[in-house]
Design a protein around this motif. Structure first.
Motif, short mmCIF file in Angstrom:
data_model
loop_
_atom_site.label_atom_id
_atom_site.label_comp_id
_atom_site.label_asym_id
_atom_site.label_seq_id
_atom_site.Cartn_x
_atom_site.Cartn_y
_atom_site.Cartn_z
N UNK A 1 -21.13 79.83 114.73
CA UNK A 1 -21.53 81.22 114.54
C UNK A 1 -20.53 81.98 113.67
N UNK A 2 -19.25 81.87 113.98
CA UNK A 2 -18.23 82.62 113.25
C UNK A 2 -18.06 82.09 111.84
N UNK A 3 -18.04 80.77 111.68
CA UNK A 3 -17.84 80.19 110.35
C UNK A 3 -19.05 80.42 109.45
N UNK A 4 -20.23 80.50 110.03
CA UNK A 4 -21.41 80.87 109.24
C UNK A 4 -21.26 82.25 108.64
N UNK B 1 -3.45 89.56 120.92
CA UNK B 1 -3.77 90.76 121.70
C UNK B 1 -4.19 90.42 123.13
N UNK B 2 -4.16 89.15 123.49
CA UNK B 2 -4.60 88.69 124.81
C UNK B 2 -3.41 88.62 125.76
N UNK B 3 -3.53 89.22 126.95
CA UNK B 3 -2.51 89.10 127.98
C UNK B 3 -3.12 88.41 129.20
N UNK B 4 -2.72 87.18 129.49
CA UNK B 4 -3.34 86.42 130.58
C UNK B 4 -3.08 87.03 131.95
N UNK B 5 -4.07 86.91 132.81
CA UNK B 5 -3.95 87.32 134.21
C UNK B 5 -4.11 86.12 135.13
N UNK B 6 -5.00 85.20 134.76
CA UNK B 6 -5.25 84.02 135.59
C UNK B 6 -5.84 82.92 134.70
N UNK C 1 -8.74 85.45 115.14
CA UNK C 1 -9.02 86.69 115.88
C UNK C 1 -10.51 86.82 116.17
N UNK C 2 -11.34 86.48 115.18
CA UNK C 2 -12.79 86.55 115.37
C UNK C 2 -13.23 85.59 116.47
N UNK C 3 -12.63 84.41 116.53
CA UNK C 3 -12.96 83.45 117.58
C UNK C 3 -12.55 83.98 118.95
N UNK C 4 -11.38 84.61 119.02
CA UNK C 4 -10.94 85.19 120.31
C UNK C 4 -11.90 86.27 120.78
N UNK C 5 -12.37 87.06 119.84
CA UNK C 5 -13.32 88.12 120.20
C UNK C 5 -14.60 87.53 120.79
#
Length: 385
Positions: free
Chosen positions: A375-378, A12-17, A336-340
């Motif tokens: 944090x996420x894996x916990x 869901x990520x669209x890079x800009x820079x 996805x959770x990591x990206x968030x």
């Protein structure tokens, strides 16, 4: 509606820079990019020396074809040849193309057709490279593969020895199976593989598409294991994001690939070559590689410290700045959770989280990534209880 074939499960990520280890999306959100463009941006995004080299070449010429002598190709080839301790170089546009060249060279040099590779390997998506790949999911739906490829379990010398014979042109392997789950070859297995190649007059092809150009803390990963390959392939990190691949061979193979034996319209493109020279002039310095090894140790220690008590984590496998974290978590949800949380990571195999940080990542950035992972894996460990 998209005008693109849906061949990629896009995020869901669209890079800009992007710069260094940081990627910024269209909404202005900052991410710590520990994918490095799937092991491509080894110097981080837009390294200044590479950008300057590309800009300089853009003001000279962009393409003339390989009918012309090009000094810059010779310079780039010399860097690769000396770093690998080998001989001549063929330039292509990608890792798959470099592996295609290696397969052709091995068959032509030996007069044989059979090539042995390994289960869970990945060598590319062109037809011969796909046939060399030891993963059925890569081949599904494309009909019969080239029948001269055989597959044995990785790190299993006995299985390899049973398959070897006088009809074997080459054995093709990765030092670290990247797409297959970050599985690292053992010293005993790799040495035995080379011995078997010598016994049967077969060539040893080492695919360093992902592991090469400093990714593991050496110019090439095979150098950790005191191996003497006949052919090495490289791509990904070679051009810092510009498309380029290379096959490096032993000196005695030079005469096999004479005029008209192989070719590539865009292989060794002047813009990509400029990027490759600037990249290698940075990465192949002893002090830079030493720094990568030190960061790799720091990264391994930090991940062990942060994740060792988390039940969702089953094993951490690492060589240099190449890490696989085996989990019992559904990977798409985890990624996805990591990206968030602002961390970009990759899958590898069925249940392995892959980290390929820029070789220029700082200790502070490594600390930040480890904190996000913890944090996420916990949370996933709690939900599984």
């Amino acid at each position: 509606m998209s005008f693109l074939f849906p061949t990629y499960a896009r995020w869901e990520v669209e890079p800009e820079a992007a710069e260094g280890s940081i990627l910024i999306d269209k909404n202005g959100k900052h991410y710590l990019d520990f994918t490095s463009g799937i092991g491509v941006c080894n110097l981080g995004h837009r390294p200044a020396a590479v950008q300057e080299a590309v800009s300089t070449q853009l003001n000279k010429f962009w393409h003339v074809s390989n009918l012309f002598v090009q000094e810059q190709q010779e310079i780039a080839a010399k860097h690769l040849s000396e770093a690998a301790g080998m001989g001549p170089v063929f330039f292509a546009n990608s890792g798959a193309e470099a592996n295609e060249a290696a397969i052709k060279l091995a068959r032509k040099a030996t007069g044989r057709q059979k090539i042995i590779s390994f289960q869970q390997s990945f060598h590319g998506r062109t037809f011969a490279a796909m046939a060399a790949t030891g993963q059925d999911k890569i081949k599904e739906g494309f009909g019969s593969m080239l029948e001269t490829f055989k597959y044995v379990p990785f790190n299993d010398s006995n299985a390899l020895e049973k398959e070897m014979d006088k009809e074997t042109a080459a054995v093709m392997l990765e030092i670290v199976q990247g797409e297959g789950g970050i599985h690292i070859g053992t010293q005993e297995f790799l040495e035995k593989t080379e011995q078997l190649c010598r016994k049967y007059g077969s060539l040893l092809i080492i695919d360093e598409i992902q592991t090469g150009i400093g990714r593991t803390g050496k110019a090439f990963a095979f150098q950790y294991f005191n191996l003497d390959p006949d052919i090495v392939t490289s791509a990904k990190g070679l051009g810092s994001g510009l498309p380029i691949g290379a096959m490096i061979g032993k000196q005695e193979l030079e005469e096999v690939f004479g005029p008209s034996s192989h070719g590539s319209t865009f292989g060794g493109n002047p813009i990509s070559i400029a990027a490759a020279i600037a990249t290698m002039e940075t990465i192949f310095k002893k002090e830079f590689l030493k720094g990568v090894q030190e960061k790799g140790t720091y990264l391994a220690n930090k991940l062990t410290e942060s994740l060792e008590i988390i039940t969702a984590v089953k094993e951490i496998r690492q060589l240099g700045m190449m890490v696989g974290i085996e989990t019992d978590v559904h990977l798409p949800h985890l990624l996805k959770a990591l990206r968030e949380k602002g961390l970009l990571a990759l899958p590898a195999g069925k249940n392995v989280l892959r980290l390929l940080p820029p070789l220029t990542a700082t200790e502070a950035e490594i600390d930040e990534a480890a904190e996000i992972l913890q944090s996420i894996l916990k949370e996933y460990s709690k939900s599984a209880v």
